[in-house]
Each structure stands twice: as C-alpha cells, then as structure tokens.
Design a protein around this motif. Sequence first.
Motif, short mmCIF file in Angstrom:
data_model
loop_
_atom_site.label_atom_id
_atom_site.label_comp_id
_atom_site.label_asym_id
_atom_site.label_seq_id
_atom_site.Cartn_x
_atom_site.Cartn_y
_atom_site.Cartn_z
N ALA A 13 31.99 35.28 65.23
CA ALA A 13 30.83 35.72 66.01
C ALA A 13 30.86 35.13 67.42
O ALA A 13 30.58 35.82 68.40
CB ALA A 13 29.54 35.32 65.30
N VAL A 14 31.21 33.86 67.54
CA VAL A 14 31.29 33.23 68.86
C VAL A 14 32.43 33.83 69.67
O VAL A 14 32.30 34.05 70.88
CB VAL A 14 31.44 31.69 68.71
N THR A 15 33.55 34.12 69.01
CA THR A 15 34.67 34.77 69.69
C THR A 15 34.26 36.15 70.19
O THR A 15 34.60 36.53 71.32
CB THR A 15 35.88 34.89 68.74
N LEU A 16 33.53 36.89 69.38
CA LEU A 16 33.05 38.21 69.80
C LEU A 16 32.10 38.09 70.98
O LEU A 16 32.20 38.86 71.95
CB LEU A 16 32.34 38.91 68.64
N ALA A 17 31.18 37.14 70.94
CA ALA A 17 30.25 36.95 72.06
C ALA A 17 30.98 36.53 73.33
O ALA A 17 30.64 37.00 74.42
CB ALA A 17 29.19 35.92 71.68
N ASP A 18 31.98 35.67 73.19
CA ASP A 18 32.77 35.28 74.36
C ASP A 18 33.57 36.45 74.92
O ASP A 18 33.72 36.59 76.13
CB ASP A 18 33.71 34.12 74.02
N TRP A 19 34.10 37.28 74.02
CA TRP A 19 34.83 38.46 74.47
C TRP A 19 33.90 39.41 75.23
O TRP A 19 34.29 39.97 76.26
CB TRP A 19 35.44 39.18 73.27
N LEU A 20 32.67 39.59 74.72
CA LEU A 20 31.70 40.43 75.43
C LEU A 20 31.38 39.86 76.80
O LEU A 20 31.27 40.61 77.78
CB LEU A 20 30.42 40.57 74.60
N SER A 21 31.25 38.54 76.88
CA SER A 21 30.97 37.91 78.17
C SER A 21 32.13 38.07 79.13
O SER A 21 31.94 38.30 80.33
CB SER A 21 30.68 36.42 77.98
N ALA A 22 33.35 37.94 78.65
CA ALA A 22 34.52 38.09 79.50
C ALA A 22 34.72 39.54 79.94
O ALA A 22 35.14 39.81 81.06
CB ALA A 22 35.77 37.59 78.78
N ARG A 23 34.41 40.45 79.06
CA ARG A 23 34.64 41.88 79.35
C ARG A 23 33.57 42.46 80.27
O ARG A 23 33.88 43.18 81.20
CB ARG A 23 34.67 42.64 78.03
N TYR A 24 32.31 42.15 80.00
CA TYR A 24 31.20 42.77 80.72
C TYR A 24 30.41 41.81 81.57
O TYR A 24 29.40 42.19 82.16
CB TYR A 24 30.24 43.45 79.73
N GLY A 25 30.80 40.57 81.62
CA GLY A 25 30.00 39.58 82.34
C GLY A 25 28.95 38.99 81.42
O GLY A 25 28.68 39.50 80.34
N LEU B 75 25.75 38.19 79.57
CA LEU B 75 24.55 38.95 79.24
C LEU B 75 23.31 38.16 79.65
O LEU B 75 23.36 36.93 79.72
CB LEU B 75 24.49 39.21 77.73
N PRO B 76 22.20 38.84 79.89
CA PRO B 76 20.95 38.10 80.10
C PRO B 76 20.65 37.24 78.86
O PRO B 76 21.05 37.58 77.74
CB PRO B 76 19.90 39.19 80.27
N ILE B 77 19.96 36.16 79.06
CA ILE B 77 19.76 35.17 78.00
C ILE B 77 19.06 35.78 76.77
O ILE B 77 19.42 35.47 75.64
CB ILE B 77 19.00 33.92 78.52
N LEU B 78 18.09 36.65 76.98
CA LEU B 78 17.41 37.27 75.84
C LEU B 78 18.33 38.21 75.07
O LEU B 78 18.27 38.28 73.84
CB LEU B 78 16.16 38.00 76.29
N ALA B 79 19.21 38.89 75.79
CA ALA B 79 20.17 39.77 75.11
C ALA B 79 21.18 38.94 74.34
O ALA B 79 21.58 39.30 73.23
CB ALA B 79 20.87 40.66 76.13
N GLU B 80 21.59 37.82 74.90
CA GLU B 80 22.53 36.94 74.20
C GLU B 80 21.90 36.35 72.94
O GLU B 80 22.54 36.27 71.89
CB GLU B 80 22.97 35.83 75.15
#
Length: 78
Positions: free
Chosen positions: A27-39, A41-46
């Motif tokens: 899950a953390v890897t997926l969230a980091d990948w999303l951050s690297a790919r799309y920048g 996310l806003p804190i509430l979306a994260e």
Amino acid sequence: MALRYKTRRRLSLLILVVGLPLYIVAAVTLADWLSARYGRLPILAEVAVYVGLGFLWALPFRFVFRGVGKADPDERPD
C-alpha cells in the motif's frame, strides 16, 4: 466449506503476522508510486487513499476473523 475454529484462529494469526505487513508495504509502495507519477496528492486525498486501503485489506478475510475472539464453540464444557 466451513473452517473449524482452531483453523480460523491459526489462519487469522498468519494473516496478521505475515500478510498484513506485506500489504502495508504494498500500500505504501502504491501511494509512493501515485505521488511520483502524478505529484503529491492533497492531504485529504492522501488520507482517503490510506483509509480506503486500510479497509480494503480486511474485506476478503471477514469470514476468517469473524468470531475468533470468542470462546471456542466446538469445545466441550467440563
């Protein structure tokens, strides 16, 4: 096929000790990948992503965890 109580207890322990840490890493890897790919996310979306993933892992295992904390229904009273 219904699982016996002791089997469900052992399986739930295996899921919590082995499966949950692996899921957290995924899950953390997926969230980091999303951050690297799309920048970032806003804190509430994260927070929403992490809360959603936190609930998502338990859905397939509801039948295993249901009733595990209660007394063994198969045990004979002395």
